[in-house]
Design an enzyme around this catalytic site. Structure first.
Site, PDB file in Angstrom:
ATOM      1  N   ASP A  46       0.842  -1.195   0.000  1.00  0.00           N
ATOM      2  CA  ASP A  46       0.000   0.000   0.000  1.00  0.00           C
ATOM      3  C   ASP A  46       0.877   1.246   0.000  1.00  0.00           C
ATOM      4  O   ASP A  46       1.527   1.554   1.001  1.00  0.00           O
ATOM      5  CB  ASP A  46      -0.913  -0.005   1.242  1.00  0.00           C
ATOM      6  CG  ASP A  46      -1.884   1.163   1.216  1.00  0.00           C
ATOM      7  OD1 ASP A  46      -2.961   1.004   0.612  1.00  0.00           O
ATOM      8  OD2 ASP A  46      -1.563   2.236   1.771  1.00  0.00           O
ATOM      9  N   TYR A  51       3.343   9.634  -0.418  1.00  0.00           N
ATOM     10  CA  TYR A  51       4.426   9.012   0.371  1.00  0.00           C
ATOM     11  C   TYR A  51       5.799   9.175  -0.301  1.00  0.00           C
ATOM     12  O   TYR A  51       6.831   8.900   0.315  1.00  0.00           O
ATOM     13  CB  TYR A  51       4.172   7.515   0.604  1.00  0.00           C
ATOM     14  CG  TYR A  51       2.841   7.171   1.254  1.00  0.00           C
ATOM     15  CD1 TYR A  51       2.042   8.144   1.855  1.00  0.00           C
ATOM     16  CD2 TYR A  51       2.373   5.856   1.259  1.00  0.00           C
ATOM     17  CE1 TYR A  51       0.814   7.822   2.424  1.00  0.00           C
ATOM     18  CE2 TYR A  51       1.150   5.525   1.843  1.00  0.00           C
ATOM     19  CZ  TYR A  51       0.380   6.516   2.414  1.00  0.00           C
ATOM     20  OH  TYR A  51      -0.832   6.185   2.972  1.00  0.00           O
ATOM     21  N   LYS A  74      -2.442   5.961  -4.466  1.00  0.00           N
ATOM     22  CA  LYS A  74      -3.517   6.925  -4.185  1.00  0.00           C
ATOM     23  C   LYS A  74      -3.194   8.278  -4.808  1.00  0.00           C
ATOM     24  O   LYS A  74      -2.028   8.697  -4.803  1.00  0.00           O
ATOM     25  CB  LYS A  74      -3.690   7.116  -2.668  1.00  0.00           C
ATOM     26  CG  LYS A  74      -3.668   5.829  -1.878  1.00  0.00           C
ATOM     27  CD  LYS A  74      -3.915   6.012  -0.391  1.00  0.00           C
ATOM     28  CE  LYS A  74      -3.606   4.735   0.364  1.00  0.00           C
ATOM     29  NZ  LYS A  74      -2.191   4.588   0.737  1.00  0.00           N
ATOM     30  N   HIS A 107      -7.178   9.805  -2.291  1.00  0.00           N
ATOM     31  CA  HIS A 107      -6.572   9.689  -0.951  1.00  0.00           C
ATOM     32  C   HIS A 107      -7.445  10.355   0.126  1.00  0.00           C
ATOM     33  O   HIS A 107      -7.618   9.797   1.222  1.00  0.00           O
ATOM     34  CB  HIS A 107      -5.180  10.325  -0.980  1.00  0.00           C
ATOM     35  CG  HIS A 107      -4.246   9.812   0.070  1.00  0.00           C
ATOM     36  ND1 HIS A 107      -2.892   9.728  -0.119  1.00  0.00           N
ATOM     37  CD2 HIS A 107      -4.461   9.363   1.319  1.00  0.00           C
ATOM     38  CE1 HIS A 107      -2.321   9.239   0.977  1.00  0.00           C
ATOM     39  NE2 HIS A 107      -3.262   9.013   1.864  1.00  0.00           N
ATOM     40  N   LYS A 231       2.717  -1.076   8.995  1.00  0.00           N
ATOM     41  CA  LYS A 231       3.999  -0.577   8.493  1.00  0.00           C
ATOM     42  C   LYS A 231       5.087  -0.840   9.525  1.00  0.00           C
ATOM     43  O   LYS A 231       4.882  -0.654  10.733  1.00  0.00           O
ATOM     44  CB  LYS A 231       3.871   0.921   8.222  1.00  0.00           C
ATOM     45  CG  LYS A 231       5.176   1.606   7.908  1.00  0.00           C
ATOM     46  CD  LYS A 231       5.641   2.464   9.062  1.00  0.00           C
ATOM     47  CE  LYS A 231       7.029   3.005   8.865  1.00  0.00           C
ATOM     48  NZ  LYS A 231       7.489   3.810  10.001  1.00  0.00           N
ATOM     49  N   SER A 232       6.247  -1.271   9.065  1.00  0.00           N
ATOM     50  CA  SER A 232       7.431  -1.345   9.911  1.00  0.00           C
ATOM     51  C   SER A 232       8.646  -1.424   9.004  1.00  0.00           C
ATOM     52  O   SER A 232       8.545  -1.905   7.872  1.00  0.00           O
ATOM     53  CB  SER A 232       7.373  -2.578  10.812  1.00  0.00           C
ATOM     54  OG  SER A 232       8.579  -2.676  11.529  1.00  0.00           O
ATOM     55  N   ARG A 237       9.766  -7.209  13.194  1.00  0.00           N
ATOM     56  CA  ARG A 237       8.361  -6.787  13.299  1.00  0.00           C
ATOM     57  C   ARG A 237       7.601  -7.084  12.013  1.00  0.00           C
ATOM     58  O   ARG A 237       6.410  -7.406  12.041  1.00  0.00           O
ATOM     59  CB  ARG A 237       8.276  -5.298  13.602  1.00  0.00           C
ATOM     60  CG  ARG A 237       8.622  -4.983  15.042  1.00  0.00           C
ATOM     61  CD  ARG A 237       8.598  -3.496  15.258  1.00  0.00           C
ATOM     62  NE  ARG A 237       8.725  -3.142  16.655  1.00  0.00           N
ATOM     63  CZ  ARG A 237       8.843  -1.905  17.089  1.00  0.00           C
ATOM     64  NH1 ARG A 237       8.867  -0.894  16.220  1.00  0.00           N
ATOM     65  NH2 ARG A 237       8.954  -1.651  18.369  1.00  0.00           N
ATOM     66  N   ASN A 241       4.271  -9.236  12.274  1.00  0.00           N
ATOM     67  CA  ASN A 241       2.968  -8.749  11.805  1.00  0.00           C
ATOM     68  C   ASN A 241       2.361  -9.645  10.732  1.00  0.00           C
ATOM     69  O   ASN A 241       1.189  -9.502  10.400  1.00  0.00           O
ATOM     70  CB  ASN A 241       3.105  -7.317  11.270  1.00  0.00           C
ATOM     71  CG  ASN A 241       3.514  -6.320  12.347  1.00  0.00           C
ATOM     72  OD1 ASN A 241       3.436  -6.611  13.540  1.00  0.00           O
ATOM     73  ND2 ASN A 241       3.964  -5.140  11.936  1.00  0.00           N
TER      74      ASN A 241
HETATM   75  P1  NAD Z   1       0.561   1.427  11.883  1.00  0.00           P
HETATM   76  O1  NAD Z   1      -0.658   1.377  12.748  1.00  0.00           O
HETATM   77  O2  NAD Z   1       0.780   0.366  10.890  1.00  0.00           O
HETATM   78  O3  NAD Z   1       1.800   1.577  12.860  1.00  0.00           O
HETATM   79  C1  NAD Z   1       3.103   1.657  12.366  1.00  0.00           C
HETATM   80  C2  NAD Z   1       4.093   1.941  13.501  1.00  0.00           C
HETATM   81  O4  NAD Z   1       3.874   1.021  14.580  1.00  0.00           O
HETATM   82  C3  NAD Z   1       5.519   1.696  13.015  1.00  0.00           C
HETATM   83  O5  NAD Z   1       6.103   2.905  12.638  1.00  0.00           O
HETATM   84  C4  NAD Z   1       6.211   1.100  14.208  1.00  0.00           C
HETATM   85  O6  NAD Z   1       6.772   2.137  14.964  1.00  0.00           O
HETATM   86  C5  NAD Z   1       5.116   0.478  15.010  1.00  0.00           C
HETATM   87  N1  NAD Z   1       5.064  -1.000  14.850  1.00  0.00           N
HETATM   88  C6  NAD Z   1       4.819  -1.715  13.715  1.00  0.00           C
HETATM   89  N2  NAD Z   1       4.794  -3.023  13.978  1.00  0.00           N
HETATM   90  C7  NAD Z   1       5.031  -3.162  15.315  1.00  0.00           C
HETATM   91  C8  NAD Z   1       5.137  -4.267  16.172  1.00  0.00           C
HETATM   92  N3  NAD Z   1       4.957  -5.506  15.730  1.00  0.00           N
HETATM   93  N4  NAD Z   1       5.396  -4.024  17.479  1.00  0.00           N
HETATM   94  C9  NAD Z   1       5.536  -2.779  17.951  1.00  0.00           C
HETATM   95  N5  NAD Z   1       5.446  -1.673  17.176  1.00  0.00           N
HETATM   96  C10 NAD Z   1       5.210  -1.863  15.863  1.00  0.00           C
HETATM   97  O7  NAD Z   1       0.540   2.890  11.218  1.00  0.00           O
HETATM   98  P2  NAD Z   1       0.594   3.522   9.778  1.00  0.00           P
HETATM   99  O8  NAD Z   1       1.888   3.340   9.107  1.00  0.00           O
HETATM  100  O9  NAD Z   1       0.094   4.912   9.969  1.00  0.00           O
HETATM  101  O10 NAD Z   1      -0.545   2.734   8.973  1.00  0.00           O
HETATM  102  C11 NAD Z   1      -0.271   1.605   8.161  1.00  0.00           C
HETATM  103  C12 NAD Z   1      -0.463   1.936   6.710  1.00  0.00           C
HETATM  104  O11 NAD Z   1      -1.771   2.470   6.470  1.00  0.00           O
HETATM  105  C13 NAD Z   1       0.466   3.032   6.188  1.00  0.00           C
HETATM  106  O12 NAD Z   1       1.790   2.596   5.994  1.00  0.00           O
HETATM  107  C14 NAD Z   1      -0.248   3.417   4.930  1.00  0.00           C
HETATM  108  O13 NAD Z   1      -0.005   2.444   3.915  1.00  0.00           O
HETATM  109  C15 NAD Z   1      -1.701   3.373   5.373  1.00  0.00           C
HETATM  110  N6  NAD Z   1      -2.195   4.700   5.800  1.00  0.00           N
HETATM  111  C16 NAD Z   1      -3.118   5.306   5.022  1.00  0.00           C
HETATM  112  C17 NAD Z   1      -3.619   6.546   5.348  1.00  0.00           C
HETATM  113  C18 NAD Z   1      -4.650   7.177   4.482  1.00  0.00           C
HETATM  114  O14 NAD Z   1      -4.970   8.361   4.670  1.00  0.00           O
HETATM  115  N7  NAD Z   1      -5.192   6.488   3.530  1.00  0.00           N
HETATM  116  C19 NAD Z   1      -3.171   7.195   6.508  1.00  0.00           C
HETATM  117  C20 NAD Z   1      -2.239   6.560   7.314  1.00  0.00           C
HETATM  118  C21 NAD Z   1      -1.767   5.310   6.960  1.00  0.00           C
END
Ligand code: NAD
Length: 280
Positions: A46, A51, A74, A107, A231-232, A237, A241
């Site tokens: 995604d 980005y 997006k 988006h 995301k990580s 991780r 995940n």
């Molecule tokens: P997320 O909820 O996936 O959290 C990511 C963060 O959590 C990482 O930076 C890391 O610090 C931590 N993390 C990840 N795995 C972990 C684990 N197993 N243990 C502990 N900590 C961990 O947040 P995100 O990146 O905001 O959301 C995921 C995806 O959603 C984004 O990468 C993007 O593709 C999408 N997104 C879309 C929009 C939109 O407006 N459409 C907005 C935000 C995110």
């Protein structure tokens, strides 16, 4: 055989229910992070024009094998006018090194910009669907009234609506509209960027089932039927995940997690009704 279930889209195609999100991954880190995810077994990435890492996603996916991977991108907020949207989409394909994208989304609805018109932008996405360069099209951050407006004014139902969903913002009204109209809900920030992982309800369940807090929350999403892409950039991780398909949460655990909902107070990102950010 991938352990990841496929979710059906209203186009007749499917999307892997678990993917890998690349928001806030620096371009220099993206090839490595996506390659790691693909090695682990993720087959859905995604990304977004916003980005600024589509080119690096394209590079990693091309090396792995484009046909193996479902890619979402997006439309950026500055490109809602039809001609801009068409041009920006062409650039996305160039960056992704592909002649089509599996899913392309608006988006943000930006209802306070462009004279409140996201319908003509949506019509451009439906053209991309018709000419086959987008295998599916959808929206992101659309609230129920925004979806109702698309339904009233156009003939194409979005395949997905990608919105903020996690235990502190379960976003039920938007999910229910999707369920009723065949729109798959994709849950962004599924672990609230880590904010839910210390919650005692989550850590308690994690202890009970012998899994990590992140796995419990991601499994909760999967059992609710939403599509997720945590995301990580940390390989351990990224693997953690992905390991969601060899355990289950019982009904009590599912409702305990859902009970953490804080409604609007739980929102971590912008409110789509007023969000009006235009990148430079
Ligand atoms: P997320 O909820 O996936 O959290 C990511 C963060 O959590 C990482 O930076 C890391 O610090 C931590 N993390 C990840 N795995 C972990 C684990 N197993 N243990 C502990 N900590 C961990 O947040 P995100 O990146 O905001 O959301 C995921 C995806 O959603 C984004 O990468 C993007 O593709 C999408 N997104 C879309 C929009 C939109 O407006 N459409 C907005 C935000 C995110």
């Amino acid at each position: 055989m991938s352990p990841v279930p496929q979710t059906s889209l209203n186009t007749g195609t499917t999307i892997p229910q678990l993917g890998f999100g690349v928001y806030q991954i620096e371009p220099e880190q993206t090839v490595e992070a996506v390659s790691t995810a693909l090695e682990v077994g993720y087959r859905h990435i995604d990304t977004a024009q916003m980005y600024q890492n589509e080119a690096q996603v394209g590079e990693a996916v091309e090396t792995f094998g484009r046909s193996e991977v479902f890619i979402t991108s997006k439309l950026n907020n500055g490109f809602h006018r039809p001609d801009d949207a068409r041009r920006a989409f062409d650039e996305t394909l160039t960056k992704l090194r592909s002649d089509s994208v599996d899913l392309f989304l608006i988006h943000w609805p930006l209802p306070t910009l462009y004279d409140g018109d996201f319908v003509s932008t949506w019509r451009v996405l439906t053209e991309l669907l018709s000419d086959g360069r987008a295998k599916a099209v959808g929206v992101s951050n659309f609230q129920v009234p925004h979806l109702e407006r698309l339904a009233a004014e156009t003939d194409v139902v979005p395949a997905v609506n990608q919105v903020e969903v996690h235990p502190y913002l379960t976003n039920e009204a938007v999910r229910a509209y999707g369920l009723e109209h065949g729109i798959v809900t994709e849950a962004w920030s599924p672990i609230a960027q880590g904010a839910v992982l210390d919650d005692p309800v989550i850590t308690g369940i994690a202890e009970q089932v012998g899994r990590t807090p992140a796995q419990v929350v991601l499994r909760w999403h999967v059992q609710r039927g939403d599509v997720v892409f945590p995301k990580s950039t940390t390989p351990a991780r990224i693997r953690e995940n992905f390991a969601l398909f060899d355990f289950e949460l019982d009904e009590d655990a599912m409702s305990a997690v859902s009970g953490l909902d804080r409604g609007e107070d739980g929102r971590t990102g912008p409110n789509p009704d007023v969000f009006d950010y235009l990148p430079d």
